[in-house]
Design a protein around this motif. Sequence first.
Motif, PDB file in Angstrom:
ATOM      1  N   LEU A  43      47.444  91.740 -58.932  1.00  0.00           N
ATOM      2  CA  LEU A  43      48.304  90.746 -58.228  1.00  0.00           C
ATOM      3  C   LEU A  43      48.947  90.382 -59.490  1.00  0.00           C
ATOM      4  CD1 LEU A  43      49.240  88.685 -56.123  1.00  0.00           C
ATOM      5  CD2 LEU A  43      47.708  87.252 -56.872  1.00  0.00           C
ATOM      6  N   SER A  71      56.780  85.206 -52.492  1.00  0.00           N
ATOM      7  CA  SER A  71      55.805  86.060 -52.490  1.00  0.00           C
ATOM      8  C   SER A  71      56.422  87.497 -52.144  1.00  0.00           C
ATOM      9  CB  SER A  71      54.808  85.854 -51.487  1.00  0.00           C
ATOM     10  OG  SER A  71      53.947  84.719 -51.976  1.00  0.00           O
ATOM     11  N   PHE A 118      49.656  83.475 -52.182  1.00  0.00           N
ATOM     12  CA  PHE A 118      48.569  84.635 -52.105  1.00  0.00           C
ATOM     13  C   PHE A 118      48.578  84.722 -50.745  1.00  0.00           C
ATOM     14  CE2 PHE A 118      44.284  86.090 -52.185  1.00  0.00           C
ATOM     15  CZ  PHE A 118      44.696  87.357 -52.653  1.00  0.00           C
ATOM     16  N   ILE A 121      50.907  87.040 -49.540  1.00  0.00           N
ATOM     17  CA  ILE A 121      50.534  88.441 -50.150  1.00  0.00           C
ATOM     18  C   ILE A 121      49.670  89.079 -48.984  1.00  0.00           C
ATOM     19  CG2 ILE A 121      49.722  89.936 -51.376  1.00  0.00           C
ATOM     20  CD1 ILE A 121      52.249  88.672 -52.563  1.00  0.00           C
TER      21      ILE A 121
END
Length: 154
Positions: A43, A71, A118, A121
């Motif tokens: 990432l 993101s 995140f 994601i």
Amino acid sequence: MPLEVAVIRNDDAWPEDLDPLAERAVLEALKQSKAKVKGAAELSILLTNDEEQHALNREWRGKDSPTNVLSFPQIEPFGPVIGIIGDITLARETLEREAAEQGVSFTDHFTHLVVHGFLHILGYDHLTDAEALQMESLETQILGSLGVGDPYAQ
């Protein structure tokens, strides 16, 4: 380590000590989300400024303004975590301004936005009330385990 977190600075005004904080936030979110890492995964977190974030927001979301976090997932929602899983970008000036407006520390707000980005994601979203409730609840739980107060408790 199941997931490599690469922190990239496109703005030198960001504090230098954020890399371990970003990695800790991502790994705690990974653990608590129960996402399955299926092999080497990476990432990237881009620490940028309002000008660059504005351009990214305009190009990719059609919104002509800076925003705190974006993101860019490269995996299927709620799919296996493997390979290059995506990018998160954060705008320093917006983050600083929001932290001051909310009366929270810069690092707490940074941690919140990393966790929030995140979770996007991984596939979480907040387009409906039900999705928002699920995502915010998980964010609050993750942040609590990291010693950060509930950002939605106002």
